[in-house]
Structures are given as structure tokens and as C-alpha cells.
Design an enzyme around this catalytic site. Structure first.
Site, mmCIF file in Angstrom:
data_model
loop_
_atom_site.group_PDB
_atom_site.id
_atom_site.type_symbol
_atom_site.label_atom_id
_atom_site.label_comp_id
_atom_site.label_asym_id
_atom_site.label_seq_id
_atom_site.Cartn_x
_atom_site.Cartn_y
_atom_site.Cartn_z
ATOM 1 N N GLU A 1 -3.157 8.862 7.894
ATOM 2 C CA GLU A 1 -1.686 8.744 7.980
ATOM 3 C C GLU A 1 -1.157 9.410 9.249
ATOM 4 O O GLU A 1 -0.130 9.026 9.783
ATOM 5 C CB GLU A 1 -1.016 9.366 6.743
ATOM 6 C CG GLU A 1 -1.081 8.499 5.505
ATOM 7 C CD GLU A 1 -0.296 7.195 5.636
ATOM 8 O OE1 GLU A 1 0.853 7.239 6.081
ATOM 9 O OE2 GLU A 1 -0.856 6.133 5.301
ATOM 10 N N CYS B 1 -11.135 2.782 -0.535
ATOM 11 C CA CYS B 1 -9.727 3.071 -0.245
ATOM 12 C C CYS B 1 -9.428 2.356 1.061
ATOM 13 O O CYS B 1 -10.195 2.466 2.023
ATOM 14 C CB CYS B 1 -9.534 4.578 -0.100
ATOM 15 S SG CYS B 1 -7.949 5.036 0.643
ATOM 16 N N THR B 2 -8.319 1.624 1.112
ATOM 17 C CA THR B 2 -8.060 0.796 2.296
ATOM 18 C C THR B 2 -7.715 1.624 3.538
ATOM 19 O O THR B 2 -7.687 1.088 4.639
ATOM 20 C CB THR B 2 -6.934 -0.215 2.023
ATOM 21 O OG1 THR B 2 -5.772 0.494 1.566
ATOM 22 C CG2 THR B 2 -7.355 -1.239 0.983
ATOM 23 N N HIS B 3 -7.462 2.902 3.352
ATOM 24 C CA HIS B 3 -7.298 3.767 4.536
ATOM 25 C C HIS B 3 -8.647 3.986 5.242
ATOM 26 O O HIS B 3 -8.685 4.202 6.450
ATOM 27 C CB HIS B 3 -6.747 5.139 4.138
ATOM 28 C CG HIS B 3 -5.260 5.193 3.925
ATOM 29 N ND1 HIS B 3 -4.644 4.546 2.884
ATOM 30 C CD2 HIS B 3 -4.274 5.811 4.626
ATOM 31 C CE1 HIS B 3 -3.325 4.781 2.941
ATOM 32 N NE2 HIS B 3 -3.086 5.546 3.999
ATOM 33 N N CYS C 1 -4.453 -1.799 -1.688
ATOM 34 C CA CYS C 1 -4.591 -0.383 -2.051
ATOM 35 C C CYS C 1 -5.613 -0.289 -3.176
ATOM 36 O O CYS C 1 -5.408 -0.876 -4.252
ATOM 37 C CB CYS C 1 -3.230 0.145 -2.520
ATOM 38 S SG CYS C 1 -3.293 1.831 -3.148
ATOM 39 N N ASP D 1 0.861 -1.181 0.000
ATOM 40 C CA ASP D 1 0.000 0.000 0.000
ATOM 41 C C ASP D 1 0.901 1.236 0.000
ATOM 42 O O ASP D 1 2.103 1.131 0.261
ATOM 43 C CB ASP D 1 -0.928 0.023 1.228
ATOM 44 C CG ASP D 1 -1.887 1.209 1.203
ATOM 45 O OD1 ASP D 1 -2.367 1.569 0.113
ATOM 46 O OD2 ASP D 1 -2.158 1.792 2.271
ATOM 47 N N SER D 2 0.288 2.378 -0.229
ATOM 48 C CA SER D 2 1.049 3.632 -0.174
ATOM 49 C C SER D 2 1.424 3.994 1.264
ATOM 50 O O SER D 2 2.362 4.746 1.491
ATOM 51 C CB SER D 2 0.203 4.760 -0.770
ATOM 52 O OG SER D 2 -0.997 4.884 -0.028
ATOM 53 N N TYR E 1 -1.199 8.380 -2.822
ATOM 54 C CA TYR E 1 -1.241 7.920 -4.213
ATOM 55 C C TYR E 1 -2.480 8.466 -4.935
ATOM 56 O O TYR E 1 -2.500 8.579 -6.143
ATOM 57 C CB TYR E 1 -1.315 6.386 -4.250
ATOM 58 C CG TYR E 1 0.021 5.665 -4.246
ATOM 59 C CD1 TYR E 1 1.188 6.270 -3.789
ATOM 60 C CD2 TYR E 1 0.097 4.350 -4.697
ATOM 61 C CE1 TYR E 1 2.395 5.579 -3.789
ATOM 62 C CE2 TYR E 1 1.298 3.657 -4.708
ATOM 63 C CZ TYR E 1 2.451 4.267 -4.248
ATOM 64 O OH TYR E 1 3.637 3.586 -4.261
ATOM 65 N N GLY E 2 -3.525 8.730 -4.157
ATOM 66 C CA GLY E 2 -4.856 8.974 -4.742
ATOM 67 C C GLY E 2 -4.979 10.230 -5.568
ATOM 68 O O GLY E 2 -5.971 10.428 -6.258
ATOM 69 N N THR F 1 -6.378 2.314 -4.934
ATOM 70 C CA THR F 1 -5.896 3.147 -6.033
ATOM 71 C C THR F 1 -5.039 2.332 -6.996
ATOM 72 O O THR F 1 -5.195 2.418 -8.222
ATOM 73 C CB THR F 1 -5.078 4.324 -5.455
ATOM 74 O OG1 THR F 1 -5.898 5.009 -4.505
ATOM 75 C CG2 THR F 1 -4.644 5.271 -6.530
HETATM 76 N N1 DGL Z 1 -4.823 3.086 0.619
HETATM 77 C C1 DGL Z 1 -4.827 3.471 -0.736
HETATM 78 C C2 DGL Z 1 -6.113 3.161 -1.435
HETATM 79 O O1 DGL Z 1 -6.714 2.173 -1.070
HETATM 80 C C3 DGL Z 1 -4.101 4.718 -1.154
HETATM 81 C C4 DGL Z 1 -4.489 6.001 -0.563
HETATM 82 C C5 DGL Z 1 -3.572 7.106 -1.024
HETATM 83 O O2 DGL Z 1 -2.367 6.943 -0.909
HETATM 84 O O3 DGL Z 1 -4.095 8.129 -1.514
HETATM 85 O O4 DGL Z 1 -6.544 3.791 -2.348
#
Ligand code: DGL
Length: 267
Positions: free
Chosen positions: A152, A186-188, A73, A10-11, A42-43, A75
Site C-alpha cells: 500500500e 492475496c492480490t497484493h 481480493c 479490493d481493499s 482487510y486481512g 480475503t
Molecule cells: N488484496 C486483498 C487480498 O487479496 C486484501 C489485503 C488486505 O487488505 O489485507 O486478500
């Protein structure tokens, strides 16, 4: 049987939403988690840049001799899964299709919301995945760039005014759509589940894309006879491209039981 480690990518800390489920399902697996925190978020990046970063991340995991990779992730899963599969030579699972399947299995109205990063929303990947499984489903997809930086920084409690406000803002585009299911694409975002549940008040069920990806990855390993011979005691090693201290703080918050056993190294 295959005793090599699995790779997770993941990012940042978001993929820990998948790791905590994976370790519950397969406690004997050694896990190597690569968090590209030097390049998070990353998004907000374009597909070409995302693929360059993802292929390089795959190289780092391959160097460690992983047997399969979970792209935890949304994204990267939405924009680069095929690029990663093409360079990998090992099984690579993402989170889009598993989350789409879970959403359709639980929805009565077939009106499904997807909240993701902007790069995922732009790709249209969730809408395509849901419609290919159920062409009659209605999909309301929306991108958001405010939530990832909060997670984050370890800010996830619904009691924090900035968290509650950011979550309320993220849900505004879904008002009046009649969705009964919301994919946290998004996994966050599953790390903000409490805040989402409080804001939704039961009007929509939440689908955790990290959880669904982890379950599907565990199934894949089992079906291909790639599980390790151990029942428990698998190690969790994290490699971070950015600040290791900041990652440790946030990751420990999301996996308190694993905090002591987390090994973190700077890439
Ligand atoms: N956790 C990631 C996702 O599922 C990336 C979020 C990011 O870095 O913007 O999209």
C-alpha cells in the site's frame, strides 16, 4: 453484447494485479474499480466485518450500473463470496478457485503452498478448493500481515532491505515442505513477485491469484455473451474510500502505462 461497465473490488491497490491482466485481455471494457482504502487492511478483520464491508462495496458498484463484478481480493473471495453473490443479482467471480486450478495444473509434486492474509488462511478456503479438485494434494497454507502495508505504501522493490526481509519472513513457514508451487493468495502479493522470485530462487513456481481471477472473469463474460461491443478504448475509473493521492501513487506504480488514463474519485 453488453456495454455496461464491469466492477472490480479490493481493499486497496492489490486488485490492480487483476486489473492490469483484465485490461490486457479485454481492452474494450469500461472498468470501475472500488478500493476500500479507508478500511485497508482487510486481512486482519473477522468474517462478519468483512461481509459487512463487502456487501456495502457491492452496493457502491451496483449504483454505477456494473454488469458483473470481479472480487480481486483473496480475503473477500475466501470469506464473503456467497454473501456478495446473494445480494448482487449479477455474476460475481472471485480468485480462490481459479488460482487453485492453476496451481494444480502446474504442480508435479502436488505439494502446494498458499501464502495469503490471515483472514484467508483462517477461512481454509484455498485448502478446500484445492482438495475438492484433487483430494490427494498436500496444502501448506499460511497467513501474513506484514506485506500488505508495504505494498500500500508502494514499497515493492526486492532491493529495499525491508521488502527483502518481509518476503524472506513470509516464506520461512514453507521451508522443508517440499512445495513446488506457491499461490500468492492475496492480490497484493503479485506486486512483490520480483522479491518472491529472488527469494525462492526457482524452487517453486508462483501463481498470481489476481491474474487467474482476471482470466476466469474474462472467460465468464465471454461465455455469457456479456462483452462490450468495443474492441478497445475502455475507461478505467477508480473510486477510493480513503486518500485518493496515496492510491494514485501506488496504482500508477503498478500500472505505469495506465497512469495517465486513471481517473480517481473519492467515494
Ligand atoms: N488484496 C486483498 C487480498 O487479496 C486484501 C489485503 C488486505 O487488505 O489485507 O486478500
Amino acid at each position: 453484447m453488453d456495454n455496461r461497465p464491469v466492477g472490480i473490488f479490493d481493499s486497496g491497490v492489490g486488485g490492480m494485479s487483476a486489473v492490469r491482466v483484465l485490461r490486457g485481455l479485454l481492452p474494450g471494457e469500461d472498468c470501475i474499480y472500488f478500493a476500500d482504502t479507508a478500511n485497508v487492511p482487510y486481512g486482519t478483520r473477522d468474517a462478519e466485518e468483512l461481509c459487512r464491508l463487502s456487501v456495502s462495496a457491492m452496493g457502491r458498484l451496483a449504483e454505477r450500473g456494473v454488469k458483473a463484478v470481479l472480487v480481486a481480493c483473496g480475503t473477500v473471495s475466501a470469506n464473503c463470496l456467497e454473501a456478495m453473490r446473494a445480494c448482487a443479482g449479477i455474476p460475481v467471480e472471485g480468485v480462490i478457485e481459479p488460482a487453485a486450478r492453476a496451481a494444480l495444473a502446474g504442480s508435479r509434486t502436488r505439494r502446494i503452498g498458499v501464502l495469503s492474509t490471515e483472514a484467508t488462511a483462517r477461512s481454509g478456503a484455498f485448502t478446500r478448493a484445492i482438495r475438492s479438485l484433487d483430494p490427494g494434494a498436500e496444502v501448506f497454507a499460511c497467513g501474513n500481515s506484514r506485506l500488505v502495508p508495504l505494498v500500500e505504501r508502494g514499497l515493492v522493490s526486492p532491493e529495499l532491505p525491508e521488502v527483502a526481509a518481509a518476503v524472506a519472513g513470509a516464506l520461512r513457514p514453507f521451508e522443508g515442505t517440499g512445495i513446488d508451487t506457491l499461490i500468492l493468495g492475496c492480490t497484493h502479493f503479485p506486486l512483490l513477485s520480483e522479491a518472491f522470485a529472488a527469494a525462492l530462487g526457482g524452487s517453486a513456481a508462483l501463481i498470481d491469484s489476481g491474474r487467474e481471477g482476471a482470466q476466469s472473469f474474462a472467460r465468464l463474460l465471454r461465455e455469457r455473451d456479456m462483452l462490450s461491443g468495443r474492441r478497445n478504448g475502455g475507461a478505467l475509473n477508480c473510486i477510493v474510500s480513503g486518500n485518493a493521492g496515496a492510491f494514485a501513487g501506488a496504482a500508477g506504480l503498478f500500472m505505469p502505462s495506465a497512469a495517465g488514463e486513471l481517473r480517481i474519485e473519492k467515494a
